[in-house]
Design a protein around this motif. Structure first.
Motif, PDB file in Angstrom:
ATOM      1  N   HIS A  48      52.473  22.688  35.199  1.00 37.50           N
ATOM      2  CA  HIS A  48      51.493  22.301  36.215  1.00 37.50           C
ATOM      3  C   HIS A  48      52.139  21.965  37.559  1.00 37.50           C
ATOM      4  O   HIS A  48      51.605  21.166  38.330  1.00 37.50           O
ATOM      5  N   GLY A  49      53.285  22.531  37.848  1.00 40.45           N
ATOM      6  CA  GLY A  49      53.863  22.406  39.170  1.00 40.45           C
ATOM      7  C   GLY A  49      54.710  21.157  39.371  1.00 40.45           C
ATOM      8  O   GLY A  49      55.089  20.472  38.411  1.00 40.45           O
ATOM      9  N   PHE A  50      54.991  20.856  40.646  1.00 39.12           N
ATOM     10  CA  PHE A  50      55.955  19.819  40.994  1.00 39.12           C
ATOM     11  C   PHE A  50      55.395  18.945  42.116  1.00 39.12           C
ATOM     12  O   PHE A  50      54.573  19.377  42.920  1.00 39.12           O
ATOM     13  N   TYR A  51      55.893  17.709  42.172  1.00 43.87           N
ATOM     14  CA  TYR A  51      55.519  16.826  43.264  1.00 43.87           C
ATOM     15  C   TYR A  51      56.153  17.329  44.566  1.00 43.87           C
ATOM     16  O   TYR A  51      57.253  17.900  44.551  1.00 43.87           O
ATOM     17  N   PRO A  52      55.473  17.121  45.694  1.00 47.55           N
ATOM     18  CA  PRO A  52      55.978  17.656  46.978  1.00 47.55           C
ATOM     19  C   PRO A  52      57.387  17.192  47.325  1.00 47.55           C
ATOM     20  O   PRO A  52      58.176  17.967  47.891  1.00 47.55           O
ATOM     21  N   ASP A  53      57.742  15.940  46.997  1.00 47.49           N
ATOM     22  CA  ASP A  53      59.080  15.474  47.372  1.00 47.49           C
ATOM     23  C   ASP A  53      60.167  16.234  46.618  1.00 47.49           C
ATOM     24  O   ASP A  53      61.258  16.472  47.143  1.00 47.49           O
ATOM     25  N   LEU A  54      59.856  16.658  45.373  1.00 43.99           N
ATOM     26  CA  LEU A  54      60.835  17.440  44.610  1.00 43.99           C
ATOM     27  C   LEU A  54      60.965  18.847  45.190  1.00 43.99           C
ATOM     28  O   LEU A  54      62.076  19.383  45.292  1.00 43.99           O
ATOM     29  N   VAL A  55      59.837  19.432  45.598  1.00 43.16           N
ATOM     30  CA  VAL A  55      59.879  20.760  46.216  1.00 43.16           C
ATOM     31  C   VAL A  55      60.674  20.715  47.516  1.00 43.16           C
ATOM     32  O   VAL A  55      61.492  21.598  47.804  1.00 43.16           O
ATOM     33  N   GLN A  56      60.457  19.687  48.282  1.00 43.53           N
ATOM     34  CA  GLN A  56      61.199  19.546  49.533  1.00 43.53           C
ATOM     35  C   GLN A  56      62.683  19.357  49.277  1.00 43.53           C
ATOM     36  O   GLN A  56      63.537  19.909  49.993  1.00 43.53           O
ATOM     37  N   LEU A  57      63.014  18.591  48.247  1.00 47.39           N
ATOM     38  CA  LEU A  57      64.414  18.372  47.897  1.00 47.39           C
ATOM     39  C   LEU A  57      65.077  19.676  47.466  1.00 47.39           C
ATOM     40  O   LEU A  57      66.226  19.965  47.840  1.00 47.39           O
ATOM     41  N   ALA A  58      64.356  20.481  46.675  1.00 52.07           N
ATOM     42  CA  ALA A  58      64.916  21.750  46.204  1.00 52.07           C
ATOM     43  C   ALA A  58      65.215  22.702  47.345  1.00 52.07           C
ATOM     44  O   ALA A  58      66.163  23.508  47.277  1.00 52.07           O
ATOM     45  N   ALA A  59      64.433  22.613  48.424  1.00 55.96           N
ATOM     46  CA  ALA A  59      64.652  23.507  49.562  1.00 55.96           C
ATOM     47  C   ALA A  59      65.947  23.221  50.295  1.00 55.96           C
ATOM     48  O   ALA A  59      66.433  24.064  51.070  1.00 55.96           O
ATOM     49  N   HIS A  60      66.541  22.042  50.050  1.00 53.51           N
ATOM     50  CA  HIS A  60      67.778  21.671  50.758  1.00 53.51           C
ATOM     51  C   HIS A  60      68.973  21.553  49.823  1.00 53.51           C
ATOM     52  O   HIS A  60      70.028  21.076  50.228  1.00 53.51           O
ATOM     53  N   ARG A  61      68.806  21.967  48.574  1.00 47.60           N
ATOM     54  CA  ARG A  61      69.930  21.917  47.629  1.00 47.60           C
ATOM     55  C   ARG A  61      70.222  23.307  47.091  1.00 47.60           C
ATOM     56  O   ARG A  61      69.300  24.098  46.838  1.00 47.60           O
ATOM     57  N   ASP A  62      71.497  23.601  46.922  1.00 44.06           N
ATOM     58  CA  ASP A  62      71.863  24.924  46.431  1.00 44.06           C
ATOM     59  C   ASP A  62      72.107  24.932  44.921  1.00 44.06           C
ATOM     60  O   ASP A  62      72.568  25.937  44.369  1.00 44.06           O
TER      61      ASP A  62
END
Length: 481
Positions: A446-460
């Motif tokens: 059922h997806g992810f919380y926005p803060d986790l999505v934002q964090l993933a965008a800045h981690r490799d």
């Protein structure tokens, strides 16, 4: 003469494909019948040969299998427009009353090779395909000192569709519905003709209660387990095998636990488990990092659904209360069917599709493990772990390419889930494994919380795979993409 072996579980489409192949090349397709005796089988095969040769019924009088098989091979060579092909389907039924057939095929094969080696027959030799659903019987055809060992050029084991192909085959647009249908019926294409496709906008509950839980439909699975078990002649004590499959479905994963669930000693279930493994009903999954007892799981989703849902609710369903039975069974479905199935698909995605988003491309072996946590005096179960390409399972200090967690819960995944994976990765580092290039992957229904999505965008080193990404209809979130 060239020989091919085709095997696979019931409803995987073997006969469908072989009939289509035979029609395409103008060959001869003959299938054995379960309840048929030796003499009726000889007569029916003989009539099939006569019909293929354009002869009137009763013209041929063949009294043994050497005559039948020799004439069949001769006829397909004479009648062939392109490839001379003979297909014998459901061979294990034939071997129940005529075990000499493989030995006769060996003699005919060797005679053909002798003729070819002397150059006396320049035409195309016959192609013979032997097919069957009794996996243990088919696998033994080419083993040890069996007559056909070393003579087959093809040993094709036809499996079920993977989850993405299954969704396309069923033409289910919604990934959520596709996942649930696959968790019930798996990827066996043979269930589709006897179960209506979920209509656009139709919810899974309505589809299930009107098909799989409808006693008036052929797909009603109360007897499906028994039918599948009867495919293999080595399985005779059906009650014992039923009970073993139920114990595994309920979560017993070792011989000791299975025996305990049945009130039997471990040794009493060892042989039945070996039989179930050889026939393809169960599999033993080794820990990807450490040598320990393998985890025993079911291969067939329909058997799991039958043992956990249909059989316990059969009386209620057959009284016409399918909706109520399903409502009562939903918690069991979510915890013991949908949850483990989602984990299976996460591992399947890692094997088949993770290379498109991993920095180093294709991973190596994929599996599960338990990571000890001495400080907390506990162990962490890891749903998905992929070694780096070239690494071997259970090798010390192996490079780990991917560490993942898959949970089919109603809640979205957040930073707490990421912290758990980071903690497990640190434990593996302390235990000597190379995690310098390990990607952390969270799979969510059922997806992810926005803060986790934002964090993933800045981690490799972080990837987020939701249901659309799992099915290839949406992107994988993360900087590595």
């Amino acid at each position: 003469m060239r020989l091919g072996i085709v095997s696979g579980r019931r409803r995987h489409g073997k006969s469908y494909l072989l009939r289509a192949l035979t029609e395409a090349v103008g060959g001869l397709y003959v299938t054995a019948v379960r309840e048929e005796g030796r003499l009726p089988a000889l007569q029916r095969f003989t009539e099939a040969i006569a019909a293929h040769a354009g002869l009137r019924p009763g013209t041929l009088q063949l009294t043994d299998w050497r005559q039948v098989l020799s004439n069949a091979l001769d006829v397909v060579v004479r009648q062939a427009a392109s490839t001379p092909l003979l297909v014998i389907d459901e061979l294990p039924y034939l071997l129940q009353h005529s075990p000499e057939v493989p030995g006769i095929i060996q003699l005919l094969y060797d005679e053909q090779q002798h003729v070819r080696s002397h150059g006396s027959d320049p035409g195309p030799g016959p192609r013979l395909i032997l097919c069957g659903s009794a996996m243990s019987v088919m696998h033994e055809l080419l083993s040890g000192t069996e007559p056909l060992r070393g003579r087959a050029v093809i040993d094709l084991r036809l499996g079920a569709f993977d989850y993405r192909t299954s969704r396309d085959f069923w033409a289910v647009e919604d990934p959520f519905t596709a996942l649930h249908v696959h968790a019930v019926l798996g990827g066996a294409p043979g269930y589709q003709p006897i179960a209506a496709r979920p209509s656009p906008g139709d919810d899974f509950d309505r589809w299930l209660t009107s098909t799989v839980l409808d006693p008036g439909r052929a797909v009603y699975s109360r007897t499906e387990t028994e039918y599948l078990l009867r495919e293999d002649p080595r399985i005779t004590q059906y009650t014992l095998y039923y009970d073993i499959l139920t114990a595994i479905a309920q979560g017993a994963t070792t011989p000791t636990k299975i025996g305990s669930a049945l009130g039997r000693q471990r040794n009493a279930v060892a042989h039945p488990l070996d039989v179930l493994e050889s026939t393809g009903y169960i599999q033993r999954e080794q820990d990807i990092l450490r040598p320990r007892h393998p985890v025993i799981t079911l291969n067939d989703p329909i058997i799991r659904f039958n043992q956990l849902i249909t059989l316990p609710q059969a009386d209620t369903v057959e009284q016409g209360f399918a909706e109520q039975a399903w409502q009562a069974s939903t918690p069991t479905f979510n915890s013991k069917i949908l949850g483990p199935h989602f984990e299976d698909l996460a591992r399947a995605w890692t094997r088949r599709f993770a290379h498109t988003v991993l920095p180093d491309g294709l991973p190596g072996p994929v599996g599960t493990t338990e990571v000890p946590d001495p400080a907390a005096r506990t162990k962490h179960e890891v749903d998905v772990l992929a070694l780096a390409s070239g690494e071997r399972p259970q090798a010390p200090r192996a490079r780990i390419a991917l560490l993942g967690e898959a949970k089919a819960t109603a809640a979205r995944r957040g930073t707490g889930d990421l912290q758990r994976l980071e903690h497990i990765r640190a434990l593996l580092t302390d235990q000597g494994y190379d995690t310098s290039g390990t990607a952390l992957v969270l799979f969510s229904l059922h997806g992810f919380y926005p803060d986790l999505v934002q964090l993933a965008a800045h981690r490799d080193d972080l990837l987020l795979v939701d249901l659309p990404a799992l099915y290839g209809t949406g992107p994988v979130h993360g900087a590595a993409t």
